[in-house]
Design an enzyme around this catalytic site. Structure first.
Site, short mmCIF file in Angstrom:
data_model
loop_
_atom_site.label_atom_id
_atom_site.label_comp_id
_atom_site.label_asym_id
_atom_site.label_seq_id
_atom_site.Cartn_x
_atom_site.Cartn_y
_atom_site.Cartn_z
N ALA A 69 0.87 -1.18 0.00
CA ALA A 69 0.00 0.00 0.00
C ALA A 69 0.91 1.22 0.00
O ALA A 69 2.06 1.15 0.44
CB ALA A 69 -0.88 -0.02 1.24
N GLY A 115 0.59 -4.89 0.88
CA GLY A 115 -0.57 -4.96 -0.02
C GLY A 115 -0.28 -5.67 -1.33
O GLY A 115 -1.19 -6.20 -1.97
N GLU A 118 -0.56 -9.19 -0.53
CA GLU A 118 -1.98 -9.42 -0.25
C GLU A 118 -2.80 -9.52 -1.54
O GLU A 118 -3.76 -10.29 -1.62
CB GLU A 118 -2.50 -8.31 0.68
CG GLU A 118 -1.91 -8.46 2.09
CD GLU A 118 -2.16 -7.28 3.00
OE1 GLU A 118 -1.76 -6.15 2.62
OE2 GLU A 118 -2.74 -7.45 4.09
N GLU A 138 4.61 -4.98 7.45
CA GLU A 138 3.84 -3.93 8.13
C GLU A 138 4.28 -3.67 9.57
O GLU A 138 4.31 -2.52 10.00
CB GLU A 138 2.34 -4.28 8.11
CG GLU A 138 1.66 -4.01 6.77
CD GLU A 138 1.75 -5.17 5.80
OE1 GLU A 138 2.56 -6.11 6.02
OE2 GLU A 138 1.02 -5.15 4.80
N1 CAA Z 1 4.65 3.12 -0.56
C1 CAA Z 1 5.05 4.28 -1.09
N2 CAA Z 1 6.19 4.41 -1.78
C2 CAA Z 1 6.95 3.31 -1.93
C3 CAA Z 1 6.60 2.08 -1.39
C4 CAA Z 1 5.37 1.99 -0.68
N3 CAA Z 1 4.92 0.85 -0.17
N4 CAA Z 1 7.57 1.17 -1.67
C5 CAA Z 1 8.50 1.83 -2.39
N5 CAA Z 1 8.14 3.12 -2.55
C6 CAA Z 1 8.86 4.18 -3.25
C7 CAA Z 1 10.05 4.67 -2.44
O1 CAA Z 1 9.64 5.62 -1.46
C8 CAA Z 1 10.88 5.29 -3.54
O2 CAA Z 1 10.27 6.52 -3.91
P1 CAA Z 1 11.18 7.86 -4.12
O3 CAA Z 1 12.15 7.47 -5.21
O4 CAA Z 1 10.16 8.86 -4.53
O5 CAA Z 1 11.85 8.11 -2.80
C9 CAA Z 1 10.65 4.34 -4.73
O6 CAA Z 1 9.43 3.66 -4.45
C10 CAA Z 1 11.75 3.31 -4.89
O7 CAA Z 1 11.89 2.61 -3.66
P2 CAA Z 1 13.28 2.49 -2.86
O8 CAA Z 1 14.18 3.61 -3.21
O9 CAA Z 1 12.95 2.29 -1.41
O10 CAA Z 1 13.84 1.15 -3.51
P3 CAA Z 1 14.86 0.14 -2.85
O11 CAA Z 1 15.32 -0.76 -3.94
O12 CAA Z 1 15.89 0.85 -2.05
O13 CAA Z 1 13.96 -0.71 -1.81
C11 CAA Z 1 12.01 -1.92 -1.09
C12 CAA Z 1 12.93 -1.52 -2.27
C13 CAA Z 1 12.77 -2.84 -0.16
C14 CAA Z 1 10.81 -2.64 -1.69
C15 CAA Z 1 11.58 -0.63 -0.35
O14 CAA Z 1 11.07 0.29 -1.28
C16 CAA Z 1 10.53 -0.86 0.70
O15 CAA Z 1 10.84 -1.35 1.79
N6 CAA Z 1 9.27 -0.47 0.41
C17 CAA Z 1 8.20 -0.54 1.37
C18 CAA Z 1 7.69 -1.95 1.56
C19 CAA Z 1 6.60 -1.97 2.60
O16 CAA Z 1 6.81 -1.66 3.75
N7 CAA Z 1 5.39 -2.36 2.15
C20 CAA Z 1 4.24 -2.44 3.03
C21 CAA Z 1 3.43 -1.19 2.91
S1 CAA Z 1 2.18 -1.08 4.15
C22 CAA Z 1 0.87 -1.98 3.59
O17 CAA Z 1 0.92 -2.58 2.54
C23 CAA Z 1 -0.33 -1.92 4.51
C24 CAA Z 1 -1.46 -2.84 4.20
O18 CAA Z 1 -1.38 -4.04 4.35
C25 CAA Z 1 -2.72 -2.25 3.89
#
Ligand code: CAA
Length: 264
Positions: A69, A115, A118, A138
């Protein structure tokens, strides 16, 4: 061949297969509100189209299926908004996909996190490329999976492995996912769509009507009130300092500093 493009989703129909590609590669295909609404429309349209026998959903680019998400969109939400986010997402996308009468294959081409995993869990069949990484991170953000992950992951891989993945927030690779039964096939990234298409063709040999009945019958054994509990607790997590800290740390690209002495 028919083609329809939304802002964040590409839709194409070819040889009775509907293809949905989530197309926000710069944000690793993260699911914001607009993308979820577009996906709802895209899935609904293909499901109602008599020319479509199977739907394949994948992510754009080589890095991610969906990285979750959209954290930046929800990081300032309050409890009610958090609960509504989970409820609306479930209604429009995750429950919706699970209950479609057309079989859905998730072609997991990279990160499938939160998500994103999911969405794959709500799909009827999951195939991954060998570079894929899957997880529910999460709790590292101070929140819980809110799009059905606490329920569907346990249904698919069992409570023990699901609890490990949810509490550790660790990612697993494609081979481990295969071993867990989280995916049923793994292939090279360049072969992923063809592997999904081959699977779709096999599904098409069977009765569409019977498949629709079968999806309904299988799903009916798993409709538990855990989904409601998940929505409530997802919302409650939004009231905590840990949620503020976890999401802020993500945006600031640092490790979170949780107050783990606080009363639970
Ligand atoms: N939401 C918003 N933006 C996201 C994102 C997310 N879930 N995942 C990645 N991005 C964005 C980053 O912020 C970055 O944007 P900017 O260039 O504008 O800063 C871009 O995508 C590229 O990501 P990274 O620079 O972080 O890429 P990386 O290769 O260094 O890392 C990754 C990759 C390990 C997947 C890392 O991006 C990450 O940890 N992402 C988040 C994963 C996460 O926590 N997902 C769960 C979300 S919560 C959820 O889903 C709740 C639910 O159940 C309802």
């Amino acid at each position: 061949m028919n083609t329809k493009a939304y802002k964040n989703v590409l839709v194409e129909i070819s040889n009775k297969i509907g293809f949905i590609t989530i197309n926000r590669p710069k944000q690793l295909n993260a699911l914001n509100k607009e993308t979820i609404e577009e996906l709802h429309e895209a899935f609904d349209g293909l499901n109602l189209d008599c020319n479509v026998r199977v739907i394949i959903v994948t992510g754009s680019g080589e890095k991610a299926f969906v990285a979750g998400a959209d954290i930046k969109e929800f990081m300032n939400f309050d409890e009610q908004q958090g609960r509504e986010l989970a409820a609306k997402g479930q209604e429009l996308l995750f429950d919706f996909v699970e209950n479609l009468t057309t079989p859905v294959i998730a072609a997991i081409n990279g990160f499938a996190l939160g998500g994103g995993l999911e969405l794959a869990l709500a799909s009827h069949i999951r195939i991954a490329s060998s570079n894929a990484k899957m997880g529910l991170p999460e709790v590292s953000l101070g929140v819980i999976p809110g799009y059905g992950g606490t329920q569907r992951l346990a249904q698919i891989i069992g409570k023990g492995r699901a609890m490990d993945m949810v509490l550790s927030a660790e990612m697993i690779d494609a081979e481990t996912a295969l071993q867990y039964g989280l995916v049923t096939q793994v292939c090279q990234q360049e072969d992923l769509i063809q592997t999904a298409v081959d699977k779709a063709r096999k599904l098409m040999r069977n009765s569409t009507q019977a498949q629709a009945f079968a999806i309904k019958a299988v799903n009916s054994g798993y409709q538990k009130n855990g989904f409601e509990t998940e929505k409530q607790l997802f919302g409650k997590a939004f009231t905590t300092q840990d949620f503020k800290e976890g999401t802020t740390a993500f945006v600031e690209r640092r490790k979170p500093n949780f107050n783990n002495t606080a009363i639970k």
